[in-house]
Scaffold this motif. Sequence first.
Motif, short mmCIF file in Angstrom:
data_model
loop_
_atom_site.label_atom_id
_atom_site.label_comp_id
_atom_site.label_asym_id
_atom_site.label_seq_id
_atom_site.Cartn_x
_atom_site.Cartn_y
_atom_site.Cartn_z
N ARG A 36 -6.86 -26.20 2.39
CA ARG A 36 -7.26 -27.27 2.29
C ARG A 36 -8.45 -28.45 2.00
O ARG A 36 -7.74 -28.31 0.22
N ALA A 37 -9.00 -27.38 2.46
CA ALA A 37 -10.44 -27.86 2.08
C ALA A 37 -11.14 -27.68 1.11
O ALA A 37 -11.91 -28.37 -0.10
N GLU A 38 -10.82 -26.12 0.84
CA GLU A 38 -11.32 -25.30 -0.38
C GLU A 38 -10.94 -26.37 -1.67
O GLU A 38 -11.20 -25.83 -3.15
N ALA A 39 -9.47 -26.33 -1.34
CA ALA A 39 -8.87 -26.82 -3.38
C ALA A 39 -9.66 -28.68 -3.00
O ALA A 39 -9.65 -28.86 -4.47
N THR A 40 -9.41 -29.12 -2.24
CA THR A 40 -10.14 -30.56 -1.92
C THR A 40 -11.75 -30.48 -2.81
O THR A 40 -12.17 -31.48 -4.18
N LYS A 41 -12.69 -29.23 -1.89
CA LYS A 41 -14.00 -28.73 -3.21
C LYS A 41 -13.75 -28.82 -4.21
O LYS A 41 -14.17 -29.79 -5.51
N SER A 42 -12.94 -28.21 -4.54
CA SER A 42 -12.41 -27.22 -6.08
C SER A 42 -11.88 -28.39 -6.84
O SER A 42 -13.45 -28.73 -8.04
N TYR A 43 -11.66 -29.49 -6.54
CA TYR A 43 -11.43 -30.29 -7.27
C TYR A 43 -12.26 -31.60 -7.91
O TYR A 43 -12.52 -31.55 -8.71
N MET A 44 -13.28 -31.48 -7.05
CA MET A 44 -14.04 -32.59 -6.75
C MET A 44 -15.19 -31.61 -8.11
O MET A 44 -16.15 -32.29 -8.47
N VAL A 45 -15.70 -30.52 -7.37
CA VAL A 45 -16.71 -29.97 -7.76
C VAL A 45 -16.42 -29.56 -9.59
O VAL A 45 -16.98 -29.88 -10.05
N SER A 46 -15.06 -29.73 -9.46
CA SER A 46 -14.46 -29.60 -11.31
C SER A 46 -13.99 -31.03 -12.11
O SER A 46 -13.65 -31.00 -12.95
N HIS A 47 -15.07 -32.37 -11.23
CA HIS A 47 -15.44 -33.81 -11.81
C HIS A 47 -16.81 -33.98 -11.89
O HIS A 47 -16.84 -35.36 -11.37
N GLY A 48 -17.69 -33.47 -10.69
CA GLY A 48 -18.49 -33.23 -11.35
C GLY A 48 -19.73 -33.07 -10.35
O GLY A 48 -20.68 -33.90 -10.17
N ILE A 49 -19.26 -32.80 -8.78
CA ILE A 49 -19.79 -33.04 -8.04
C ILE A 49 -20.58 -31.57 -7.39
O ILE A 49 -19.61 -30.46 -7.90
N ASP A 50 -21.71 -31.90 -7.24
CA ASP A 50 -22.22 -30.64 -7.59
C ASP A 50 -22.32 -30.15 -6.13
O ASP A 50 -21.93 -30.05 -4.76
N PRO A 51 -21.44 -28.50 -6.49
CA PRO A 51 -21.20 -27.98 -5.34
C PRO A 51 -21.84 -27.63 -4.36
O PRO A 51 -21.64 -28.17 -3.03
N SER A 52 -23.44 -27.36 -3.89
CA SER A 52 -24.22 -27.51 -3.70
C SER A 52 -24.81 -28.34 -2.28
O SER A 52 -25.20 -28.59 -0.99
N ARG A 53 -23.91 -29.93 -2.71
CA ARG A 53 -24.35 -31.31 -1.95
C ARG A 53 -22.61 -31.11 -0.72
O ARG A 53 -22.19 -31.97 0.35
N VAL A 54 -21.38 -29.63 -1.45
CA VAL A 54 -20.41 -30.34 -0.36
C VAL A 54 -19.92 -28.84 0.33
O VAL A 54 -20.12 -27.49 0.12
N LYS A 55 -19.50 -29.06 2.09
CA LYS A 55 -19.25 -27.86 2.42
C LYS A 55 -17.73 -28.35 3.06
O LYS A 55 -17.98 -29.23 2.96
N THR A 56 -17.53 -26.62 4.25
CA THR A 56 -16.13 -26.51 4.20
C THR A 56 -15.43 -26.47 5.49
O THR A 56 -17.17 -25.34 5.41
N VAL A 57 -14.68 -27.88 6.01
CA VAL A 57 -13.89 -26.51 7.10
C VAL A 57 -13.21 -26.80 7.95
O VAL A 57 -12.22 -27.54 6.94
#
Length: 109
Positions: A59-80
């Motif tokens: 669930r966290a990774e899917a949310t991150k993937s969506y955010m990254v696909s819309h322009g958020i730098d993946p280095s700013r996002v971590k999941t737990v």
Amino acid sequence: ARVNLKINEPEGGKRSGGKRNLNQKHGQQTKGSSKDVTIEGHCDERGTNEYNYALGARRAEATKSYMVSHGIDPSRVKTVSYGEDRPLKQGHDESAWYYNRRAEFAVGR
């Protein structure tokens, strides 16, 4: 700051409420912000601990993937994943389970 995101919220019989919430959160995170974000995956109490930790991680990774696909730098996002360990609502029925299936954003300073 902590923001609860219901990613499985129904809207008009569809599960589009979660996408609307993601788009809103995405907008807040991309407007000149350089703050780091942790996306926490949570589950309801049903299932084994192992299953729920894996589900929370997906669930966290899917949310991150969506955010990254819309322009958020993946280095700013971590999941737990917290699995079922941090329920938002106590109870053993659909009402409680609904609130406990979620992703939350913890925004850094």
